[in-house]
Design an enzyme around this catalytic site. Structure first.
Site, PDB file in Angstrom:
ATOM      1  N   HIS A 180       0.864  -1.160  -0.122  1.00 26.29           N
ATOM      2  CA  HIS A 180       0.071  -0.017   0.040  1.00 26.29           C
ATOM      3  C   HIS A 180       0.804   1.019  -0.037  1.00 26.29           C
ATOM      4  CE1 HIS A 180      -2.542   3.316   1.966  1.00 26.29           C
ATOM      5  NE2 HIS A 180      -3.420   2.508   1.323  1.00 26.29           N
ATOM      6  N   VAL A 182       1.411   3.892   1.674  1.00 22.54           N
ATOM      7  CA  VAL A 182       2.171   4.267   2.732  1.00 22.54           C
ATOM      8  C   VAL A 182       3.262   3.442   3.614  1.00 22.54           C
ATOM      9  CG1 VAL A 182       0.246   5.549   3.664  1.00 22.54           C
ATOM     10  CG2 VAL A 182       0.577   3.354   4.728  1.00 22.54           C
ATOM     11  N   LYS A 183       3.149   2.229   2.770  1.00 26.63           N
ATOM     12  CA  LYS A 183       4.168   1.179   3.535  1.00 26.63           C
ATOM     13  C   LYS A 183       5.634   1.400   2.813  1.00 26.63           C
ATOM     14  CE  LYS A 183       0.784  -0.320   5.513  1.00 26.63           C
ATOM     15  NZ  LYS A 183      -0.113  -1.712   5.379  1.00 26.63           N
ATOM     16  N   ASN A 184       6.457   0.315   3.473  1.00 29.25           N
ATOM     17  CA  ASN A 184       7.854   0.893   2.896  1.00 29.25           C
ATOM     18  C   ASN A 184       8.241   0.840   1.202  1.00 29.25           C
ATOM     19  OD1 ASN A 184       8.120   1.003   5.742  1.00 29.25           O
ATOM     20  ND2 ASN A 184       9.728  -0.600   5.884  1.00 29.25           N
TER      21      ASN A 184
END
Ligand SMILES: *Cc1c(COP(=O)(O)O)cnc(C)c1O
Length: 390
Positions: A180, A182-184
């Site tokens: 997603h 916002v993930k790394n």
């Protein structure tokens, strides 16, 4: 009006866009070679033998629970302090999530509390690497071995983290990542399960494609139309252009992790003598991936409770957030399973105080200083009585 600094945000560079466009012009835009390549790169990154890429982190968790054969009557222990998907995946397959508490310093699963919740029906334990910090896998592995349980790592926060020299993605029997924005790293929406177990990987490949035993490309290569559906699966496939983005992003992961850790160190130093907030602990022997930077608001030091402090920071353009309302307090779980306050007191108490500060590799040094300045500024405003904190 100062710009708003979100708590998390994707980074998309020109080479990411070129990689996506190249695949869009190719023959395969789903279930094609870019999926295989991304899976290969993921398994190299995580140090696991197999990677199965799917359409979201939630689909990854669902595939893991399916691969374990969990169904009605089976219990799965899930920490209360996590995103709802960590528990929903059990419910999808008809299993029962049993909530356990977390450690107050790290908000990762408390192995002793998890042990107390084991019953003869317990089949698996979900470990959530909260904020990007791996759980105590030494203890959890021992617990899983003694209890005959499968260990599912919800590693949606921890791509790039390490525990005892082993990488996230290889710490559980089955390990779920999310991509997603916002993930790394991101693929828009997307996820993957990593495992060393070839049979689980085979089951999950089938599951992501309706439970059908072959995919479109395999049939094209063999010149056949025939297929069979062997289990109830879903359409959890990921596209080739998403995987092209993921592969391009993965190349930048080491640099981005470096930047995340640098920002976290700057926050750690700034907040060491800041009475308003107390950062979470980082355990020794782990390499933290810093998906989130979570602090606890100290109402005494801040002159305000979490809600007022949250509003004061938002007014300053700081995109603070709260991760998470404990899952057992969501109305769905209260209604369906009769859960409620008192079940996981550490998670419940933490929830009242936590705040996630902005942390992503696109933040400039000036952005980081603005966040630190806003925390101080808000605290001064409350403690000087210029603003009411109740
Ligand atoms: C993001 C996340 C998920 C779900 O991932 P999606 O890709 O949004 O479906 C699951 N568990 C945790 C802990 C997450 O942070």
């Amino acid at each position: 009006m100062p710009t708003f600094i979100p708590y998390g945000r994707q980074r998309i560079d020109d080479d990411d866009i070129r990689a996506v466009v190249e695949v869009l012009r190719s023959d395969w835009i789903t279930t094609g070679p870019a999926v295989d390549r991304f899976e290969r790169l993921l398994s190299e990154t995580a140090g696991a033998a197999h990677a199965v890429a799917v359409s979201s982190g939630t689909a990854a968790l669902h595939a893991a629970v399916f691969a374990l054969g969990i169904g009605p009557g089976d219990e799965v222990i899930v920490p209360a302090m996590t995103f709802a998907a960590s528990a929903n995946c059990v419910v999808y397959q008809g299993g029962t999530p049993v909530f356990c508490d977390v450690l107050p310093g790290t908000l990762c699963v408390d192995p002793e509390d998890a042990a107390r919740r084991i019953t003869p029906r317990t089949k698996a334990l979900v470990a959530v690497d909260f904020a990007g910090q791996p759980c105590d896998y030494g203890r959890l592995r021992a617990l899983a071995r003694e209890g005959g349980l499968a260990l599912v790592a919800d590693a949606c926060h921890s791509l790039g983290a390490e525990y005892g020299g082993k990488r996230a993605g290889s710490l559980g029997d089955l390990n779920a990542f999310s991509f997603h924005p916002v993930k790394n790293i991101t693929t828009g929406e997307g996820g993957a399960v990593l495992t060393d177990d070839a049979e689980s990987a085979r089951r999950m490949r089938c599951f992501r494609n309706h439970g059908i035993d072959t995919d479109q490309r395999e049939r094209a290569e063999r010149g056949t139309w025939y297929y069979e559906m062997r289990a109830l699966g879903y359409n959890y496939r990921i596209t080739d252009f998403q995987c092209a983005l993921g592969a391009s992003q993965l190349a930048k992961l080491p640099a981005w992790l470096g930047r995340r850790r640098e920002i976290a160190r700057r926050y750690d130093r700034a907040f060491a003598d800041e009475p308003a907030v107390k950062p979470l602990d980082s355990a020794p022997g782990v390499l933290h991936a810093y998906h989130l930077y979570v602090v606890r608001v100290d109402a005494g030091g801040a002159g305000a409770g979490r809600a007022a402090f949250f509003s004061a920071l938002r007014e300053r353009g700081i995109g603070v957030n709260v991760h998470y309302l404990p899952v057992h307090l969501h109305p769905y779980y209260r209604r369906r399973y009769g859960t409620g306050p008192g079940l996981c007191p550490v998670a419940e108490a933490a929830y009242e105080r936590i705040l996630s500060l902005p942390l992503h590799p696109g933040m400039s040094d000036a952005d980081v200083e603005r966040v630190i300045g806003a925390v101080r500024g808000a605290r001064e405003e409350f403690t000087a009585g210029r603003r009411r904190g109740a």
